[in-house]
Design an enzyme around this catalytic site. Structure first.
Site, mmCIF file in Angstrom:
data_model
loop_
_atom_site.group_PDB
_atom_site.id
_atom_site.type_symbol
_atom_site.label_atom_id
_atom_site.label_comp_id
_atom_site.label_asym_id
_atom_site.label_seq_id
_atom_site.Cartn_x
_atom_site.Cartn_y
_atom_site.Cartn_z
ATOM 1 N N SER A 482 0.854 -1.190 0.000
ATOM 2 C CA SER A 482 0.000 0.000 0.000
ATOM 3 C C SER A 482 0.894 1.245 0.000
ATOM 4 C CB SER A 482 -0.958 -0.046 1.185
ATOM 5 O OG SER A 482 -1.992 0.889 1.025
ATOM 6 N N ASP A 567 -8.539 -4.753 -6.455
ATOM 7 C CA ASP A 567 -8.229 -3.776 -5.407
ATOM 8 C C ASP A 567 -9.064 -2.508 -5.590
ATOM 9 O OD1 ASP A 567 -7.066 -2.013 -3.604
ATOM 10 O OD2 ASP A 567 -5.026 -2.659 -4.033
ATOM 11 N N HIS A 599 -6.867 -5.579 -2.012
ATOM 12 C CA HIS A 599 -5.789 -4.783 -1.419
ATOM 13 C C HIS A 599 -5.011 -5.648 -0.426
ATOM 14 C CE1 HIS A 599 -3.892 -0.914 -1.001
ATOM 15 N NE2 HIS A 599 -4.012 -0.929 0.315
#
Length: 640
Positions: A482, A567, A599
């Protein structure tokens, strides 16, 4: 109802022969926990927990004091990660999405019949928990973006017949709701156009909302924790008038404010409230480690006993409504999580289980809190983990960057860190400026510093590790997911001479396209992004100057990118576009796309394949140890 977070899950791997006895198999670190996240039923008679069934995590239940364990849910694919008891002690509630799309549905399972029904059967809609109360055991308040994907209205679900009824409509800017002890929506939290926070209150359902609190954008993240037992005041986390988030009690009518707990440097980390009386009992501050401050004398003796049960940072994970029995979790940095059943009347703690007993036969690495001075003099905090039984000198180093970025690394067992240390790497985790937990000055120092000072903090941490003699300057990899994936791309594109290699997991490459593609229900957060990152419409040039995509041609070090196809936060395009740019310049990049993930990697098979690929990649460039991949860990089919 509580929803436990942070579980690693994976499918059963084939045993591998001739491994060094101290090499921890990936299956043990990243496979399904044997048992995890126990929760006592509201009536105190049953215990629910997560455990594998046919290789997939499901909820199991047993009678307290008996060995009649039985699986009650039947998830076949992703595995259940977040669940809770219904107040009747006869149903389990859990959430699940589809292939990582984060459109969560709430499910209800009957313990007797094992029948499961979808309480929120709306395609493309995300459900969020809002509130429950033991006085209203058949009602569940849920947020649904059913009418407009950009906002979550509050709905009242009848847990007996499944009826869904609109309770409170979102005016469009509300991100969070709070309910009082009559299970009425009484508070709403929104972001102001300048990125600040607004809290509104109403006296009762149907009454007009009025502004109750307004904080500027320079304040730390905060909000309402709960209403006081009499519903006349609220407990609020706020940094107004201080550097760090304090716990305040604020009267709803007069605004009179009383400080309940505070620390000059560290933000409030959590509260413990009695589930039946709603009394505030204790607060936590996450300093180098988690520390509890007892506020209610009624639980002081219990905390004194629990501190002596074993080493580690403990928390009360679950409790029955009569408050006779607690489930207590103990976290260490070098041991699996251990759960106890604690009897308040006898002050005795009985071991339930550890979540990964197979880890107990291995010597795990210790996590050391560290700090250093950044180039501008700011003190930066973090953690260092060194390989076991290896001289802590001139080691290959993995700089493991946390996501968020408005989050922080904490002390305690981290399976990814243990995996890296076991393979021979020193692991440095830096809570760079912009991380939460250390007060608003620390947080605000990261504003508009993506690829700026947030990055130089990482470089300064790397320099510190080299100067201390821990790290080999020629063998340093940057690694993260991330925001940590973005930091990896920045490290290789903006400072190409600094790192030997990089591993990017679901990291954005272009801040303009990232901010233009946020999920619709993040719309209330847009002002926050514009304040702390940049404005995607009016500051395109600035944001592009902080985007790795536009410096892709400068990358020299080998890069591994892993991306979930579904995602919703960092769309696959973010990875596709930097891979395309690198390949046009014949730059070294390996790219894995997981078609049934979002994600991160929740499915067992996918987690094992990713870590097998990352392990081989790191060994190639840093020289660490490798466990050969099993048949179910081969990742060739994911290459793109």
């Amino acid at each position: 109802m509580s929803f436990p977070f942070r579980l690693e899950r994976a499918a059963a791997a084939q045993p591998k022969k001739d491994l060094p006895p101290d090499l921890i198999p990936r299956e043990i670190l990243f496979g399904n926990p044997e048992r995890a996240s126990p929760q006592i039923s509201p009536d105190g008679k049953k215990l629910a927990y997560l455990a594998p069934h046919d290789g997939v995590l499901n909820v199991w239940v047993r009678t307290v004091g008996k060995d009649d364990d039985r699986v009650v849910t039947s998830d076949k694919k992703r595995g259940i990660r977040f669940f809770g008891w219904q107040f009747d002690s006869e149903h389990i509630l859990y959430i699940q999405d589809r292939d990582g799309d984060e459109n969560w549905h709430f499910y209800q399972t009957n313990l007797n019949t094992k029948n499961t029904r979808d309480l929120t059967p709306f395609e493309g809609v995300q459900a969020q928990p809002i509130g429950t109360d033991p006085k209203f055991p058949d009602t569940f308040l849920v947020g649904l973006n059913l009418e407009d994907r950009r906002r979550h209205d509050v709905y009242r679900i009848n847990l007996k017949n499944g009826a869904v009824e609109l309770d409170t409509r979102n005016p469009g800017d509300v991100l969070d709701w709070s309910v009082d002890h009559n299970l009425q929506v009484r508070a709403a939290q929104a972001f102001a156009p300048d990125g600040g926070t607004v809290i509104r209150i109403r006296e009762k359902p149907g009454a007009e909302w009025r502004e109750f609190q307004r904080w500027g954008p320079e304040e730390s993240f905060g909000g309402i924790y709960a209403f006081t037992p009499d519903n006349q005041s609220v407990w609020i986390g706020s940094s107004v008038g201080a550097n760090a988030v304090r716990l305040l009690e604020v009267n709803l009518t007069t605004g009179a404010t009383r400080v309940i707990a505070e620390d000059p440097q560290y933000d409030l980390g959590g509260v413990m409230i009695n589930p039946k009386t709603n009394r505030l009992e204790a607060v936590a501050f996450v300093r180098a480690r988690t520390e509890w401050q007892v506020l209610d004398p009624a639980v002081k003796a219990d905390f004194d006993v629990l501190r002596q049960v074993r080493d580690g940072d403990f928390s009360v994970a679950s409790r029955d409504l009569e408050d006779k029995t607690w489930v207590v979790a103990y976290v260490l940095d070098n041991a699996p999580v251990t759960y106890y059943l604690y009897d308040r009347s006898t002050k005795r703690a009985t071991l339930l289980f550890t979540n990964r007993p197979a880890l107990e036969k291995y010597k795990l690495a210790k996590m050391q809190p560290i700090s250093f001075k950044a180039r501008d003099g700011m003190t930066i905090h973090g953690y260092l983990t060194l390989p076991v039984d290896k001289e802590p000198k001139n080691l290959p180093l993995v700089l493991n960057v946390h996501g968020g970025p408005w989050a922080r690394d904490v002390w305690g067992l981290n399976n990814e860190v243990q995996w890296l240390a076991n393979r021979g790497y020193a692991v440095l985790q830096i809570n760079f400026r912009g991380s939460t937990g250390y007060g608003k000055a620390y947080l605000n120092a990261g504003d508009r510093e993506w690829a700026g000072k947030m990055h130089t903090d990482l470089l300064d941490g790397k320099r510190w590790a080299i100067e201390q003699g821990y790290a080999d300057p020629n063998k340093v990899c940057i690694y993260g997911g991330s925001y940590g994936g973005y930091a990896t791309l920045v490290g290789l594109a903006f400072t190409p001479e600094e790192f030997t290699c990089g591993v990017d997991i679901v990291g954005p490459s272009n801040l303009v396209t990232l901010l233009k593609s946020i999920p619709p229900y993040w719309e209330p957060l847009r002002a926050l992004f514009r304040r702390r990152v940049g404005h995607e419409e009016t500051e395109k040039e600035f944001l592009e100057s902080r985007s790795p995509l536009f410096r892709a041609s400068q990358i020299k070090a080998p890069l591994l990118i892993a991306q979930g196809a579904n995602d919703p936060r960092v769309p696959q395009k973010e990875s596709d576009q930097i891979v395309e740019a690198m390949r046009k310049n014949n730059l070294p990049v390996e790219y894995l796309v997981f078609p049934d993930e979002g994600h991160g990697f929740a499915r067992p098979e996918n987690r094992l394949k990713f870590y097998a690929a990352a392990e081989a990649f790191l060994a190639r460039y840093l020289g660490g140890r490798v466990e050969p991949p099993g048949e179910n860990e081969k990742w060739d089919s994911l290459k793109k």
